[in-house]
Design an enzyme around this catalytic site. Structure first.
Site, PDB file in Angstrom:
ATOM      1  N   ASP A 199       0.851  -1.177   0.000  1.00  0.00           N
ATOM      2  CA  ASP A 199       0.000   0.000   0.000  1.00  0.00           C
ATOM      3  C   ASP A 199       0.893   1.235   0.000  1.00  0.00           C
ATOM      4  O   ASP A 199       2.035   1.180   0.477  1.00  0.00           O
ATOM      5  CB  ASP A 199      -0.893  -0.040   1.240  1.00  0.00           C
ATOM      6  N   ASP A 208      -0.108   4.924   0.878  1.00  0.00           N
ATOM      7  CA  ASP A 208      -0.301   5.953   1.910  1.00  0.00           C
ATOM      8  C   ASP A 208      -0.363   5.334   3.302  1.00  0.00           C
ATOM      9  O   ASP A 208      -1.092   4.371   3.555  1.00  0.00           O
ATOM     10  CB  ASP A 208      -1.590   6.731   1.625  1.00  0.00           C
ATOM     11  N   GLN A 227      -6.875   5.467  -4.963  1.00  0.00           N
ATOM     12  CA  GLN A 227      -6.741   6.914  -5.118  1.00  0.00           C
ATOM     13  C   GLN A 227      -8.064   7.498  -5.595  1.00  0.00           C
ATOM     14  O   GLN A 227      -8.211   7.959  -6.723  1.00  0.00           O
ATOM     15  CB  GLN A 227      -5.597   7.234  -6.092  1.00  0.00           C
TER      16      GLN A 227
END
Length: 496
Positions: A329, A331, A373
């Site tokens: 991942d 973020d 996103q």
């Protein structure tokens, strides 16, 4: 005409590589779609290959032929991949014969086709003990010096096992995994010459390191693995008895027990003499070879046993196949999460992230990003801004083999947004590995669930925003784990 096949040649820079490329260039028959040479020297130098054949050169970091072949076939985009060693010499009609062999394998529904190896000798008379090692290649099963496999089957089984660092057993291992999965391997009619390897009296000592690889084969396939690859019983039991007799004689002498020392010494003498005579009778039977065999026959048993014990220790935990790829991942796992980050100047990597990723790269693991996103769907991030941010991430943390980005919103009903498995499956396909050989590292229950939904493993690295129930669920699932930091998660992956 172009064949739907990629020829992959792992090399350590031997002069014979140019002869191989020239033989392919001048051979009769259709051209392969690709020729990929993988430079497996720890410090690669420029390979200047002459000829009209277009050759792509890749590097694999000196991790051995298994890892080098993986680098090569994963860069291929053809139905078939044919592996050639850099010291073989294809016959002038090899390409035409390869075309016929692949067509026959397709017609038979086979997953692989083995070429025929001829091992010409430059001398007359009986072959020496060392020469016989190479001569056995002509009748051996599944030798990757000339072996073609369907690329989709290589993906299915995860390619070669890079835990085999030598040119030994890695070919038997992958063929056994392919046939165990229900596929067939047939023998073709194409032919290559394989030279007799140069040898000194020390060669028979150096090859005992293969006992470490035998330990891995036993761990993976059980005690009858030799029969499954078409080999007879090895000499390890006899070497163990010889080594035990020698050790017993020495211990008895140290304890001042001459009778016990004599008995153990006689046992060692008989076993060592039997081994020496077996090798002498099977070799050239010259006086010069007898002296070499006598010395090496004394040294081989303890070396073989020692390497086997090292291998048993190294591979004591070798059960399931190790992971081949790590999906991450973005973020709050690799970089600090800024709400809908749209400015590359706001990219701040997590502590220790670059070093952790470099450790994975050094071990040859493939890396991919899988990230939601939804800011793009909301109009808060433009595709160009997202591209700039991702470029900055790669600039700070190093290259990734694949980027999988979901641009959809929560209510779009897509199959890619985590916890759906779409991006995990797509990343595995892009990397050329089965999802079962992937580990996803992330900070949310959605990351964990996406991995599990795709059949991959997961490691949760919680942050302050990770829910308690997500942590509990990860801890209780057999294919998931929880790590306090990204560095600790990488430690888990490497231990596997």
């Amino acid at each position: 005409m172009t064949l739907d096949v990629t020829v992959v040649v792992p090399t350590i820079g031997r002069d014979s590589l140019q002869r191989l490329i020239t033989a392919l260039d001048r051979g009769e028959g259709p051209r392969p779609a690709q020729v990929i040479v993988v430079d497996d020297r720890p410090a690669p130098q420029t390979l200047e290959l002459r000829g009209d054949l277009t050759v792509k050169v890749l590097e694999s970091g000196g991790r051995g032929p298994a890892a080098a072949r993986n680098v090569g076939w994963r860069a291929a985009d053809t139905r078939w991949v044919c592996f050639l060693d850099d010291d073989v010499m294809p016959t002038p009609t090899w390409l035409s014969a390869l075309e016929a062999d692949l067509a026959a394998a397709d017609a038979a529904g086979a997953a692989g086709t083995q070429g025929r190896l001829e091992v010409p000798r430059e001398t007359t008379g009986r072959p020496t003990d060392d020469e016989q090692r190479t001569l056995r290649l002509a009748t051996a099963q599944w030798i990757t010096a000339d072996m073609a496999y369907r690329r989709d089957v290589l993906v299915e089984v995860g390619g070669f096992d890079a835990r085999f660092p030598r040119a030994y057993r890695e070919d038997s291992d992958i063929a056994l995994r392919i046939t165990s999965a229900g596929h067939r391997i047939v023998v073709g009619d194409r032919r290559c010459e394989h030279p007799v390897a140069p040898a000194t009296w020390r060669t028979s000592l150096r090859v005992q390191a293969g006992n470490r690889d035998n330990a891995l084969m036993r761990r993976k396939f059980g005690p009858r693995w030799r029969a499954r690859i078409g080999e007879g019983n090895g000499r390890l039991p006899a070497h163990t008895a010889t080594t035990a007799a020698a050790a017993g004689a020495l211990l008895a002498l140290a304890a001042r027990r001459p009778r016990a020392a004599s008995v153990a010494g006689l046992a060692w003498t008989a076993l060592a003499a039997d081994f020496t005579l077996r090798r002498y009778r099977g070799g050239s039977r010259t006086a010069a070879e007898l002296s070499r065999i006598m010395l090496s026959s004394i040294m081989i048993p303890p070396l073989a046993v020692g390497h086997r014990l090292i291998g048993e220790w190294q591979h004591r935990a070798a059960g399931a196949e190790p992971p081949l790829a790590v999906l991450l991942d973005r973020d709050d796992t690799l970089i600090q999460d800024g709400p809908y980050l749209n400015d590359p100047r706001g990219v701040v990597s997590m502590p220790g992230a670059r070093r952790a990723l470099d450790r994975l790269r050094d071990r040859g693991l493939l890396l991919a990003i899988v990230t939601n996103q939804s800011g793009v769907a909301r109009g808060l991030i433009s595709p160009e801004q997202l591209g700039a941010v991702n470029a900055e991430v790669a600039g700070q943390l190093g290259p990734f083999h694949s980027w999988q980005v979901c641009l959809h919103g929560e209510d779009d009903g897509c199959a890619c947004r985590k916890p759906a498995p779409g991006m995990v499956v797509a990343a595995a396909a892009a990397l050329g590995v089965p999802p079962q050989r992937c580990v996803l590292i992330g900070d949310t229950g959605g990351d964990v669930q996406a991995a599990l939904n795709a059949g991959a493993r997961a490691i949760l690295v919680p942050t302050d925003r990770t829910r308690v129930e997500e942590i509990s669920a990860a801890r209780s699932h057999p294919r998931a784990a929880v790590a306090p930091t990204l560095t600790a998660a990488v430690d888990m992956v490497l231990r596997a």
